[in-house]
Design a protein around this motif. Structure first.
Motif, short mmCIF file in Angstrom:
data_model
loop_
_atom_site.label_atom_id
_atom_site.label_comp_id
_atom_site.label_asym_id
_atom_site.label_seq_id
_atom_site.Cartn_x
_atom_site.Cartn_y
_atom_site.Cartn_z
N LEU A 103 0.77 -1.29 0.13
CA LEU A 103 -0.05 0.11 0.16
C LEU A 103 0.81 1.16 0.04
O LEU A 103 0.48 2.25 -0.68
N GLU A 104 1.90 1.13 0.74
CA GLU A 104 2.90 2.33 0.74
C GLU A 104 3.57 2.39 -0.72
O GLU A 104 3.67 3.71 -1.13
N ILE A 105 3.81 1.53 -1.45
CA ILE A 105 4.41 1.45 -3.02
C ILE A 105 3.22 2.23 -3.77
O ILE A 105 3.73 3.02 -4.40
N ILE A 106 2.02 1.95 -3.42
CA ILE A 106 0.99 2.33 -4.43
C ILE A 106 0.76 3.84 -3.99
O ILE A 106 0.76 4.82 -4.82
N ALA A 107 1.07 4.30 -2.54
CA ALA A 107 0.98 5.88 -2.30
C ALA A 107 1.91 6.57 -2.84
O ALA A 107 1.80 7.46 -3.27
N GLU A 108 3.29 5.83 -2.83
CA GLU A 108 4.48 6.73 -3.43
C GLU A 108 4.28 7.05 -4.85
O GLU A 108 4.49 7.86 -5.34
N THR A 109 3.72 5.83 -5.29
CA THR A 109 3.21 6.17 -7.06
C THR A 109 2.42 6.90 -7.32
O THR A 109 2.54 8.19 -7.95
N CYS A 110 1.38 7.10 -6.41
CA CYS A 110 0.24 8.27 -6.71
C CYS A 110 0.67 9.39 -6.34
O CYS A 110 0.36 10.36 -7.12
N ARG A 111 1.70 9.70 -5.16
CA ARG A 111 2.02 10.99 -4.88
C ARG A 111 2.93 11.51 -5.88
O ARG A 111 3.02 12.66 -5.94
N ARG A 112 3.32 10.58 -6.76
CA ARG A 112 4.22 11.32 -8.03
C ARG A 112 3.48 11.40 -9.33
O ARG A 112 4.10 11.65 -10.48
N SER A 113 2.20 11.45 -9.26
CA SER A 113 1.19 11.38 -10.07
C SER A 113 1.39 10.50 -11.19
O SER A 113 1.14 10.74 -12.62
N ILE A 114 1.78 9.28 -11.12
CA ILE A 114 2.11 8.06 -11.68
C ILE A 114 1.01 7.23 -11.54
O ILE A 114 0.54 6.81 -10.49
N VAL A 115 0.46 6.49 -12.78
CA VAL A 115 -0.54 5.55 -12.43
C VAL A 115 -0.03 4.42 -12.07
O VAL A 115 0.67 3.60 -12.87
N PRO A 116 -0.66 3.67 -11.13
CA PRO A 116 -0.13 2.39 -10.60
C PRO A 116 -1.30 1.29 -11.19
O PRO A 116 -2.45 1.35 -11.05
#
Ligand SMILES: C[S@@+](CC[C@H](N)C(=O)[O-])C[C@H]1O[C@@H](n2cnc3c(N)ncnc32)[C@H](O)[C@@H]1O
Length: 339
Positions: A103-116
């Motif tokens: 879930l942290e990996i998903i959050a870090e991805t979204c935080r950078r405006s990258i679609v996971p």
């Protein structure tokens, strides 16, 4: 709408529908490669407790995980100082849902405006995890090699959480007959609510066996003729890039809707040890570590000889030769429009 326009390279993507479009100097030209990869396929572990017989990664219970810090390092290394970052990531493994910090990996991805996006064997899917992922994920793919493996309940957890859900159907010599049934609409009820079924060409690596690779036989030809059928009600379907040479050679699909092998041209693969290679099937070939090289040194320079070699490698008598990269560099036996 996500877009990037750099000199002769143009790309737009609609994150809601997943529809993408790429063109070159004019709308009729295809750029050879992208200054920034459009998609990064990132393996966040090699840990998985399911033990699928077809797994090309030979993943098992081994606690090999990419740390969140290294994951962030990977994302930040791809952020081009002038042009920005990749648009989306496809997370795999191992089993992404067995990563302790998923879930942290998903959050870090979204935080950078990258679609996971991620693929899963489905074992760990629960209403709770689907609820936590709701609204954050581009799409999830559930991997199967037989419709008997597809659990309606797990599919419902994803669909009920409003998560765009694809099925990754690993297509081998052994399930072509069932794949024909899918295209004849025989599984419409089970597949109700999915976004699309994506047929993945069986690669003979890891636990997957060379004898199970698709062969050019009557089932394969029946499957291809069903691809061209327009009168049957059935789910949307698509293919991985490895199947494209066969679609170009044997089907009547408009080539404008077909993208040839994208690895090192428009997409990149990074494993859980931070090795960068053209695609997940390179098995250590054409691989450069992010611990030794900067990402854009690899993308802009190290991959150049690969691109030159594989840009137009088709030696088959085919009207779409100029559009095709030819046989797979790593598993030529899966490209069966070749001798
Ligand atoms: C190795 S899996 C790991 C992610 C996750 N555990 C899963 O089951 O989807 C990553 C992707 O590879 C696909 N795959 C696995 N073995 C394959 C094979 N032998 N040939 C082609 N695709 C394969 C899966 O369907 C999935 O889409």
């Amino acid at each position: 709408m996500l877009e990037r326009h750099i000199a002769d390279y143009h790309f737009i993507a609609d994150p809601t529908t997943g529809m993408t479009m790429r063109w070159g100097t004019t709308i009729k030209d295809n750029p050879t490669w992208a200054p920034v990869p459009e998609l990064a396929d990132i393996s966040i572990s090699n840990h998985c407790s399911k033990g699928c017989s077809f797994c090309y990664k030979d993943s098992c219970i081994n606690n090999e995980f990419l740390s969140v810090e290294d994951y962030c390092r990977i994302l930040d290394s791809m952020n081009h100082p002038q042009y920005g970052n990749v648009f989306q990531v496809a997370l795999g493994g191992g089993e992404p849902l067995e990563h302790p910090d998923f879930l942290e990996i998903i959050a870090e991805t979204c935080r950078r405006s990258i679609v996971p996006n991620f693929t899963t064997n489905g074992m760990q899917l629960t209403p709770k995890i689907c609820g936590s992922l709701s609204g954050k994920i581009g799409a999830v793919a559930l991997s199967v090699s037989s419709m008997a493996d597809l659990e309606k309940k797990k599919l419902a957890f994803l669909i009920d959480a409003g998560i765009k859900t694809n099925i990754h159907y690993v297509l081998s010599k052994n399930n072509l007959e069932e794949a024909c049934k899918i295209l004849r609409g025989c599984y419409n009820e089970l597949l109700n609510g999915i976004n699309a079924i994506v047929f993945l060409t069986y690669k003979p690596a890891g636990r997957a066996n060379a004898k199970d690779v698709i062969q050019d036989n009557k089932f394969f030809r029946a499957f291809l003729s069903l691809v061209d059928e327009t009168s049957i009600a059935r789910p949307r379907f698509g293919f991985d890039a490895c199947f494209v040479p066969m679609l170009l050679k044997f089907s009547h699909i408009n080539p404008s809707f077909i993208d040839t092998c994208e690895g090192a041209f428009f997409s990149v693969y990074i494993d859980h040890k931070m090795n960068v290679s053209p695609c997940s099937f390179s098995a250590g070939k054409d691989s450069y570590s992010l611990k030794d090289f900067a990402f854009y040194d690899i993308w802009n320079h190290k991959f150049n000889s690969y691109r030159t070699k594989w840009k137009s490698n088709c030696s088959v008598d085919c009207m779409h030769k100029s559009l095709c990269h030819g046989n797979c560099p790593y598993y030529p036996q899966i490209t069966i429009c070749h001798e």
